[in-house]
Design an enzyme around this catalytic site. Structure first.
Site, PDB file in Angstrom:
ATOM      1  N   ASP A  29     142.517  10.112  44.801  1.00  0.00           N
ATOM      2  CA  ASP A  29     143.070  10.891  43.691  1.00  0.00           C
ATOM      3  C   ASP A  29     142.751  10.181  42.365  1.00  0.00           C
ATOM      4  O   ASP A  29     142.839   8.963  42.253  1.00  0.00           O
ATOM      5  CB  ASP A  29     144.584  11.050  43.850  1.00  0.00           C
ATOM      6  N   ILE A  30     142.392  10.965  41.360  1.00  0.00           N
ATOM      7  CA  ILE A  30     141.997  10.399  40.068  1.00  0.00           C
ATOM      8  C   ILE A  30     143.188   9.811  39.306  1.00  0.00           C
ATOM      9  O   ILE A  30     143.003   8.937  38.454  1.00  0.00           O
ATOM     10  CB  ILE A  30     141.251  11.484  39.243  1.00  0.00           C
ATOM     11  N   GLY A  91     154.566  22.874  42.682  1.00  0.00           N
ATOM     12  CA  GLY A  91     153.883  21.917  41.817  1.00  0.00           C
ATOM     13  C   GLY A  91     152.384  21.844  42.046  1.00  0.00           C
ATOM     14  O   GLY A  91     151.744  20.882  41.620  1.00  0.00           O
ATOM     15  N   HIS A  98     144.977  21.052  49.632  1.00  0.00           N
ATOM     16  CA  HIS A  98     144.754  19.614  49.747  1.00  0.00           C
ATOM     17  C   HIS A  98     146.005  18.923  50.242  1.00  0.00           C
ATOM     18  O   HIS A  98     147.124  19.301  49.888  1.00  0.00           O
ATOM     19  CB  HIS A  98     144.317  19.012  48.397  1.00  0.00           C
ATOM     20  N   HIS A 100     147.989  15.409  50.148  1.00  0.00           N
ATOM     21  CA  HIS A 100     148.112  14.105  49.503  1.00  0.00           C
ATOM     22  C   HIS A 100     148.523  13.092  50.572  1.00  0.00           C
ATOM     23  O   HIS A 100     149.563  13.277  51.221  1.00  0.00           O
ATOM     24  CB  HIS A 100     149.217  14.103  48.442  1.00  0.00           C
TER      25      HIS A 100
END
Ligand code: AMP
Ligand code: ZN
Length: 112
Positions: A29-30, A91, A98, A100
Protein backbone atom coordinates in the site's frame (compact mmCIF):
# COMPACT_ATOMS: atom_id res chain seq x y z
CA UNK A 1 -10.91 1.21 -18.16
CA UNK A 2 -9.91 4.02 -15.82
CA UNK A 3 -9.13 1.85 -12.80
CA UNK A 4 -5.91 2.45 -10.84
CA UNK A 5 -5.60 -1.16 -9.65
CA UNK A 6 -6.22 -2.55 -13.17
CA UNK A 7 -3.37 -0.27 -14.30
CA UNK A 8 -1.14 -1.57 -11.49
CA UNK A 9 -1.94 -5.18 -12.47
CA UNK A 10 -1.11 -4.31 -16.10
CA UNK A 11 2.18 -2.66 -15.07
CA UNK A 12 1.04 0.73 -16.39
CA UNK A 13 1.40 2.27 -12.90
CA UNK A 14 4.42 1.21 -10.80
CA UNK A 15 3.93 -0.80 -7.63
CA UNK A 16 6.06 -2.63 -5.09
CA UNK A 17 5.02 -6.16 -6.05
CA UNK A 18 4.85 -8.83 -3.37
CA UNK A 19 3.18 -11.68 -5.28
CA UNK A 20 1.71 -12.46 -8.69
CA UNK A 21 -0.02 -15.52 -10.12
CA UNK A 22 -2.58 -16.06 -12.87
CA UNK A 23 -5.48 -14.79 -10.72
CA UNK A 24 -4.02 -12.53 -8.05
CA UNK A 25 -1.62 -9.57 -7.70
CA UNK A 26 -0.32 -8.23 -4.38
CA UNK A 27 1.65 -5.04 -3.68
CA UNK A 28 2.57 -2.67 -0.86
CA UNK A 29 0.00 0.00 0.00
CA UNK A 30 1.29 3.47 -0.91
CA UNK A 31 0.11 4.89 2.45
CA UNK A 32 0.92 2.13 4.96
CA UNK A 33 -1.25 2.08 8.10
CA UNK A 34 0.92 -0.56 9.80
CA UNK A 35 4.53 -1.78 9.51
CA UNK A 36 3.20 -4.35 7.03
CA UNK A 37 0.37 -3.14 4.76
CA UNK A 38 -0.15 -5.10 1.56
CA UNK A 39 -3.06 -5.02 -0.88
CA UNK A 40 -4.16 -8.29 -2.47
CA UNK A 41 -6.35 -7.89 -5.56
CA UNK A 42 -7.92 -10.09 -8.23
CA UNK A 43 -6.45 -9.49 -11.68
CA UNK A 44 -10.03 -9.44 -12.96
CA UNK A 45 -11.79 -6.12 -12.39
CA UNK A 46 -14.43 -6.69 -9.71
CA UNK A 47 -15.67 -3.33 -8.35
CA UNK A 48 -16.22 -4.49 -4.75
CA UNK A 49 -17.18 -7.45 -2.57
CA UNK A 50 -20.80 -6.43 -3.14
CA UNK A 51 -20.35 -7.08 -6.88
CA UNK A 52 -19.08 -10.65 -6.52
CA UNK A 53 -21.01 -13.28 -8.53
CA UNK A 54 -20.93 -17.07 -8.30
CA UNK A 55 -18.23 -17.28 -10.97
CA UNK A 56 -15.90 -15.23 -8.71
CA UNK A 57 -16.01 -17.65 -5.77
CA UNK A 58 -12.86 -19.45 -6.89
CA UNK A 59 -10.86 -16.25 -7.05
CA UNK A 60 -12.19 -15.21 -3.63
CA UNK A 61 -10.82 -18.41 -2.15
CA UNK A 62 -7.51 -17.83 -3.89
CA UNK A 63 -7.37 -14.24 -2.56
CA UNK A 64 -7.79 -15.39 1.04
CA UNK A 65 -5.39 -18.32 0.76
CA UNK A 66 -2.78 -16.14 -0.95
CA UNK A 67 -3.17 -13.47 1.74
CA UNK A 68 -2.44 -16.06 4.44
CA UNK A 69 0.64 -17.26 2.53
CA UNK A 70 1.92 -13.69 2.12
CA UNK A 71 1.39 -13.04 5.84
CA UNK A 72 3.54 -16.07 6.61
CA UNK A 73 6.21 -14.96 4.14
CA UNK A 74 6.20 -11.48 5.71
CA UNK A 75 6.89 -13.02 9.11
CA UNK A 76 3.57 -12.01 10.68
CA UNK A 77 3.64 -14.98 13.05
CA UNK A 78 2.08 -12.93 15.88
CA UNK A 79 -1.06 -12.35 13.81
CA UNK A 80 -2.49 -9.86 11.39
CA UNK A 81 -5.76 -8.36 10.19
CA UNK A 82 -7.49 -8.64 6.81
CA UNK A 83 -9.90 -5.84 5.84
CA UNK A 84 -12.18 -5.47 2.82
CA UNK A 85 -13.63 -1.96 2.66
CA UNK A 86 -16.89 -2.18 0.74
CA UNK A 87 -18.94 0.72 -0.57
CA UNK A 88 -19.11 4.33 0.66
CA UNK A 89 -19.97 3.56 4.28
CA UNK A 90 -17.35 0.82 4.33
CA UNK A 91 -14.76 3.47 3.49
CA UNK A 92 -13.87 2.02 0.08
CA UNK A 93 -11.89 4.56 -1.96
CA UNK A 94 -10.68 2.43 -4.89
CA UNK A 95 -13.43 0.64 -6.81
CA UNK A 96 -11.50 -2.56 -7.52
CA UNK A 97 -11.90 -5.32 -4.92
CA UNK A 98 -8.88 -5.47 -2.61
CA UNK A 99 -7.93 -7.13 0.65
CA UNK A 100 -5.83 -5.11 3.07
CA UNK A 101 -3.29 -7.27 4.89
CA UNK A 102 -2.21 -5.33 7.99
CA UNK A 103 0.36 -6.50 10.52
CA UNK A 104 3.47 -5.81 12.53
CA UNK A 105 1.67 -3.99 15.35
CA UNK A 106 -1.19 -4.62 17.77
CA UNK A 107 -4.62 -4.16 16.13
CA UNK A 108 -7.55 -2.76 18.08
CA UNK A 109 -11.32 -3.10 18.07
CA UNK A 110 -13.50 -1.39 17.05
CA UNK A 111 -11.67 -0.17 13.93
CA UNK A 112 -12.21 3.40 12.80
P1 AMP B 1 -9.73 1.51 0.44
O1 AMP B 1 -9.71 2.93 0.96
O2 AMP B 1 -10.09 0.46 1.44
O3 AMP B 1 -10.52 1.41 -0.84
O4 AMP B 1 -8.22 1.16 0.08
C1 AMP B 1 -7.56 1.72 -1.00
C2 AMP B 1 -6.10 1.68 -0.67
O5 AMP B 1 -5.35 1.84 -1.87
C3 AMP B 1 -5.62 2.78 0.28
O6 AMP B 1 -5.06 2.19 1.45
C4 AMP B 1 -4.58 3.55 -0.54
O7 AMP B 1 -3.48 3.97 0.23
C5 AMP B 1 -4.17 2.50 -1.57
N1 AMP B 1 -3.65 3.03 -2.82
C6 AMP B 1 -4.20 3.98 -3.61
N2 AMP B 1 -3.44 4.19 -4.70
C7 AMP B 1 -2.39 3.33 -4.60
C8 AMP B 1 -1.25 3.06 -5.41
N3 AMP B 1 -1.02 3.72 -6.58
N4 AMP B 1 -0.36 2.14 -4.99
C9 AMP B 1 -0.56 1.48 -3.81
N5 AMP B 1 -1.62 1.67 -3.02
C10 AMP B 1 -2.52 2.59 -3.39
ZN1 ZN C 1 -9.92 -2.55 -11.84
Amino acid sequence: MDCIFCKIVAGEIPSKKVHEDELVYAFHDIHPMAPAHILVVPKKHVPSLAHVVAADEGVLGRLLATTARIAEEQGLSQGYRVVISTGPQGGQTVDHLHLHLLGGRQMHWPPG
